[in-house]
Scaffold this motif. Structure first.
Motif, PDB file in Angstrom:
ATOM      1  N   SER A 484      -1.753   2.608  -0.401  1.00  0.00           N
ATOM      2  CA  SER A 484      -1.825   3.788  -1.260  1.00  0.00           C
ATOM      3  C   SER A 484      -2.178   3.376  -2.673  1.00  0.00           C
ATOM      4  O   SER A 484      -1.809   2.294  -3.127  1.00  0.00           O
ATOM      5  CB  SER A 484      -0.476   4.522  -1.279  1.00  0.00           C
ATOM      6  N   ASP A 485      -2.891   4.252  -3.337  1.00  0.00           N
ATOM      7  CA  ASP A 485      -3.076   4.121  -4.780  1.00  0.00           C
ATOM      8  C   ASP A 485      -3.381   5.518  -5.304  1.00  0.00           C
ATOM      9  O   ASP A 485      -3.037   6.514  -4.657  1.00  0.00           O
ATOM     10  CB  ASP A 485      -4.115   3.059  -5.141  1.00  0.00           C
ATOM     11  N   SER A 486      -4.013   5.582  -6.454  1.00  0.00           N
ATOM     12  CA  SER A 486      -4.327   6.892  -7.032  1.00  0.00           C
ATOM     13  C   SER A 486      -4.980   7.843  -6.043  1.00  0.00           C
ATOM     14  O   SER A 486      -4.754   9.043  -6.095  1.00  0.00           O
ATOM     15  CB  SER A 486      -5.311   6.717  -8.197  1.00  0.00           C
ATOM     16  N   SER A 487      -5.802   7.290  -5.158  1.00  0.00           N
ATOM     17  CA  SER A 487      -6.602   8.151  -4.279  1.00  0.00           C
ATOM     18  C   SER A 487      -5.760   9.064  -3.404  1.00  0.00           C
ATOM     19  O   SER A 487      -6.157  10.185  -3.118  1.00  0.00           O
ATOM     20  CB  SER A 487      -7.507   7.304  -3.378  1.00  0.00           C
ATOM     21  N   ASN A 488      -4.631   8.563  -2.930  1.00  0.00           N
ATOM     22  CA  ASN A 488      -3.845   9.372  -1.984  1.00  0.00           C
ATOM     23  C   ASN A 488      -2.401   9.575  -2.412  1.00  0.00           C
ATOM     24  O   ASN A 488      -1.566   9.968  -1.590  1.00  0.00           O
ATOM     25  CB  ASN A 488      -3.878   8.720  -0.600  1.00  0.00           C
ATOM     26  N   SER A 491      -1.209  13.226  -1.883  1.00  0.00           N
ATOM     27  CA  SER A 491      -1.269  13.711  -0.510  1.00  0.00           C
ATOM     28  C   SER A 491      -0.295  12.978   0.409  1.00  0.00           C
ATOM     29  O   SER A 491       0.156  13.548   1.401  1.00  0.00           O
ATOM     30  CB  SER A 491      -2.696  13.616   0.031  1.00  0.00           C
TER      31      SER A 491
ATOM     32  N   SER B 491      -9.085  11.328   1.335  1.00  0.00           N
ATOM     33  CA  SER B 491      -8.185  10.226   1.664  1.00  0.00           C
ATOM     34  C   SER B 491      -7.968  10.085   3.166  1.00  0.00           C
ATOM     35  O   SER B 491      -7.693   8.983   3.649  1.00  0.00           O
ATOM     36  CB  SER B 491      -6.848  10.381   0.929  1.00  0.00           C
ATOM     37  N   LYS B 538     -12.302   9.947  -3.205  1.00  0.00           N
ATOM     38  CA  LYS B 538     -10.996   9.302  -3.244  1.00  0.00           C
ATOM     39  C   LYS B 538     -10.666   8.607  -1.922  1.00  0.00           C
ATOM     40  O   LYS B 538      -9.693   8.953  -1.242  1.00  0.00           O
ATOM     41  CB  LYS B 538      -9.923  10.328  -3.596  1.00  0.00           C
ATOM     42  N   ALA B 539     -11.454   7.607  -1.579  1.00  0.00           N
ATOM     43  CA  ALA B 539     -11.164   6.784  -0.405  1.00  0.00           C
ATOM     44  C   ALA B 539      -9.888   5.981  -0.665  1.00  0.00           C
ATOM     45  O   ALA B 539      -9.635   5.552  -1.788  1.00  0.00           O
ATOM     46  CB  ALA B 539     -12.335   5.837  -0.146  1.00  0.00           C
ATOM     47  N   ILE B 540      -9.086   5.786   0.387  1.00  0.00           N
ATOM     48  CA  ILE B 540      -7.794   5.123   0.168  1.00  0.00           C
ATOM     49  C   ILE B 540      -7.943   3.606   0.093  1.00  0.00           C
ATOM     50  O   ILE B 540      -8.910   3.015   0.559  1.00  0.00           O
ATOM     51  CB  ILE B 540      -6.753   5.458   1.255  1.00  0.00           C
ATOM     52  N   ALA B 541      -6.923   2.995  -0.506  1.00  0.00           N
ATOM     53  CA  ALA B 541      -6.797   1.541  -0.515  1.00  0.00           C
ATOM     54  C   ALA B 541      -6.416   1.090   0.895  1.00  0.00           C
ATOM     55  O   ALA B 541      -5.545   1.684   1.524  1.00  0.00           O
ATOM     56  CB  ALA B 541      -5.729   1.118  -1.509  1.00  0.00           C
TER      57      ALA B 541
END
Lengths: 558, 558
Positions: A484-488, A491, B491, B538-541
């Motif tokens: 996880s990071d900012s992207s998810n 959510s 995501s 916003k693709a996830i890490a």
């Protein structure tokens, strides 16, 4: 497209009425009527006392939310059936705030009081006509009441309204600790992400931000006395929390009734310290990592070393000065004994000290805790510190149980206070698959996904005696951020983390005396989720909108 | 914080070098050198021919990406070790595009040609000094080459560079169909979401947007001849796709080399049509839903009714006019026979027709397909139409296999062409928990989460004979949206959907002849993921950044 096999299917769908007062968490006591009431276009929130500035700001935000939520009722027709009731409905002009104490401390000051002396209670009366009243003993209580007030209102065309007036609420949390934990070390989160999360937390009355700020992968926290830790340990010079950032986060949290519980996990989960202090860390980067740590990179503080103890004490002393909370976590999970057994340095030191590793661990932890206590802080630890190791931490230590909810009883039996943080209910990262690179058939270690329903079904007092109940301080959802990071962030956290917020605010029963229940809860959770989205937090959809508009129809039928 | 038990742990970590040419998908043929080359500040992309406007736009976007990706190499130091090489490196001034045909059709025109005549091949030469060259037989091929070109470059300080010059690529897809399916019916997605997704798809050379536009929960598609379908069936007047929206989406997709395959699922998954045509739908909203459908609400077209057949033909005729693709999907999954058995109307019609339900289904499907064929379209169906029901669809019909990859052989044995869409590899919604409201212990029906590694391990030719291989057109990831909407679209889709994009573009082998491999792939997938994020998706890490900078170190060690 789904394939579902149902063993038992009944003939009739149980359809639950949508709760109009879509409050989350449910208040402890709630009475509602059935009259329409609109908010006046000149509606205001007034205080008879001199409100501290953070309460004034909270009032402004409350008015903004009420105006900007524009949340239509989640029913077929989206409130069109209410239109006729709204034409001649009385309108509410004012909410008056009353503070039951002479000293109006700021919300932020109230939010960092010890848990036992924090007062979050409030009473809110919204009459069918006339002014509304919010009373509390503290600005913190008033803030909680404002949060509730902002959730009472729906929009239809130009009207902001309820159809459940009069409304009477008497409320206070069932448990004093309601938290959310974020790991900012596996991946970095900018301050804006943390602030947005603090806002969201406050909307469901979560009162503790448990900040797992550093770990073996990175050290983003700039510590005044040890600048080398982040200089060498942060992912980049931009991916740090400066002292100003920390001050900003603490202030932002405080204004929203949230205490910041800082954790620097020790003595494990510290590989990154080897980048700046290579002599402080055993088995740093040792391979294969699985022999020395639960995840890469391996590395633990050389806990038997006097200079490491001294360093760790100084580090926590610095943190104690920086963070105003009454609590600081020293971590203590997942200590790998093989790492120490294979570390010549540690073995030599143990011989010199005349200690075995467990004795050295006890010395290390107690010395660090002693430093924190000298600073007036109560230490917080992970469960291993009382279950797996004979450390002998003092009985005022707060213990977080994470491995399994089944371990709570053992901690409580030893007389410790617990915070529920069980992986089997509240770990938000479970179910997202294997993050180790080459594990094709693998999945997350704590599979399956922990649904909001599962979290909501948590019983904080399971397996405990009545006498032990006061040792349960509360609980929290947690996000470990390997994937996880900012992207998810939004959510993966929301609305699930709202489930524990209600478990620990509302307690075992609804205001009507019935046990908390997922069918009663879901329409309200849809409601708060839509408010989250409207307020800029990307909480996920829990169901097709078709289901959200038809409570109970998308149930598994028994 | 994880608990991992490893059965076998080896003594040495296998460390894979990070591929500098971080291309995704891998080209079929790739030669790289080891010289540094920077992009000139006056770098331009030129065409010797008159480029259609969508190719001109693609060139502009390529230049934007190259300037704005600002992607530092994912290695410890983030490219600082490259700095010395860049000082005296030659710089690239120009990429010249050559088209191998006289007629420069637009990318959009090329993108909707039948799969067998679509030419996506290209050759790209980036010499150690001098100008670069991109050659293709079509503007579509040039567009694919531009996409590859944009992935060659890293940033360090002011330099945009590669350290792998010279680079020679000869490339074309292993499979003609590489798709992504989005369900816009369970929850609605605004056009901006779809456009952003189309951009992302194009970055990994996905060429088909399979648009599952309507379903039992909502009918957001405005159909010119049947405005009542969306008027009564959309979630709200704002949650619709107007004819202008559809035109916009088709154009946006086409300019990015993407064909829009529209699906209106029939005869099942049509409950929502009952809102506007109650007489067309059997068992609409019947309870308990599980007796009549795989998910609520129940409802299927009364397929034996001549007026329903006529309506459905008109509907598809209208779609065929609206969508320029050579393909249209009539769906056909999850038909619930009990629904028809209990529907008096259908039973009466069957008696009148002298047909049983399977015969009526066959008539229904073949009549609708006949309409599509008259419009020059090739029908696409879900696997049930050839495996579970004796419909007798013609052998040019394309069949999507979704229930299990194990069913592919049965479809191919009947002579049909297949698109791989298996839930056991490519369903993005699996692992997100139970969306039915009251199912506390439940989880997603297709648990566990389908990791990128699992998807990447997919073998398109498994269990097939060499002679059957040409019947495999390709495959796709799919997102069913019971628990997804705008909040988590990026995501949940990215970067996982890039895995199938490479499986079906690159085929079984890397350019070096070795089999595709997750360890080789992961550093490149990190790379493309970072580009996605930089470009606003916003693709996830996939891992802690610590791992992304150290390829192979965060592997499960065997």
């Amino acid at each position: 497209m789904v394939k579902i096999t149902l063993a038992v299917v009944a003939l009739v769908a149980l359809v639950y009425p949508s709760s109009v007062a879509a409050l989350w968490p449910l208040p402890r006591s709630l009475q509602t009527g059935s009259q329409a009431l609109t908010l006046s276009s000149s509606f205001s929130i007034d205080t008879a006392f001199t409100a501290p500035s953070d309460l004034q700001d909270a009032i402004s935000r409350t008015l903004e939310y009420i105006n900007q939520d524009k949340h239509k009722r989640l029913v077929v027709g989206r409130g069109s059936a209410d239109a006729s009731k709204l034409k001649d409905a009385p309108s509410l002009n004012k909410l008056n705030l009353h503070l039951g104490s002479k000293d109006a401390l700021s919300i932020a000051q109230e939010a960092i009081k010890p848990l036992e002396s924090r007062d979050e209670s409030y009473t809110l009366i919204v009459p069918a006509s006339g002014n509304a009243t919010l009373c509390a003993n503290s600005t913190l209580g008033l803030f909680r009441g404002l949060t509730t007030f902002s959730q009472l209102w729906y929009s239809f065309e130009d009207a902001v309204y309820t159809i459940e007036a009069p409304i009477a609420i008497t409320d206070k949390p069932a448990y004093p600790y309601r938290g959310f934990m974020l790991d900012t070390a596996r991946n970095f989160f900018p301050v804006t992400d943390i602030k947005r999360t603090l806002d969201a937390m406050s909307w469901v009355k979560i009162n503790t931000f448990h900040w797992h700020v550093v770990d073996s992968q990175s050290f983003p926290l700039q510590v005044a006395d040890f600048p080398e830790l982040s200089e060498k340990g942060a992912y980049s010079p931009a991916q740090v929390y400066t002292p100003e950032d920390v001050k900003d986060i603490i202030a932002y949290a405080g204004e929203r009734g949230i205490d910041v519980l800082i954790e620097v996990d020790t003595p494990g989960h510290t590989a990154i310290i080897s980048e700046s202090h290579s002599d402080f860390v055993a088995c740093a980067g040792a391979a294969p990592w699985a022999d020395f740590a639960n995840e890469p990179p391996a590395g633990q503080l050389r806990l038997a070393s006097p200079s490491v103890i001294s360093f760790t004490q100084s580090l926590f002393s610095s943190l104690a000065d920086q963070f105003p909370s009454s609590y600081v976590s020293t971590g203590g999970d997942e200590i790998n004994l093989n790492c120490y057994a294979k570390d010549a340095d540690t073995q030599a030191q143990l011989r010199k000290n005349g200690q075995n590793i467990e004795q050295a661990l006890s010395t290390f932890v107690l010395e660090v805790h002693s430093t924190l206590k000298d600073k007036g802080k109560t230490p917080v630890v992970w469960e291993e510190m009382v279950i797996d190791h004979p450390v002998g931490v003092s009985n005022d230590t707060i213990v977080m149980v994470w491995i399994s909810s089944a371990n709570v009883r053992a901690v409580v039996d030893k007389g410790y206070r617990v915070v529920h943080a069980p992986s089997d209910y509240f770990y938000l990262d479970c179910g997202a698959g294997e993050w180790l690179g080459n594990d094709i058939a693998g999945n997350s270690w704590c599979d399956p996904f922990k649904t909001w329903q599962k979290a909501y079904s948590f019983d904080p007092l399971a397996n405990l005696t009545a006498a032990q109940a006061p040792l349960v301080l509360g609980g929290q959802h947690l996000l470990w951020t390997e994937q996880s990071d900012s992207s998810n962030l939004d959510s993966i956290v929301w609305p699930r983390a709202a489930a524990s917020a209600e478990v620990f605010w509302t307690g075992a029963s609804q205001p009507n005396g019935k046990p908390r229940d997922v069918d009663e809860a879901l329409p309200r959770l849809h409601d708060i989720r839509f408010r989250f989205v409207q307020r800029g937090v990307k909480a996920i959809a829990l169901q097709p909108l078709w289901c959200a508009l038809r409570p109970g129809v998308c149930d598994l039928q028994a």
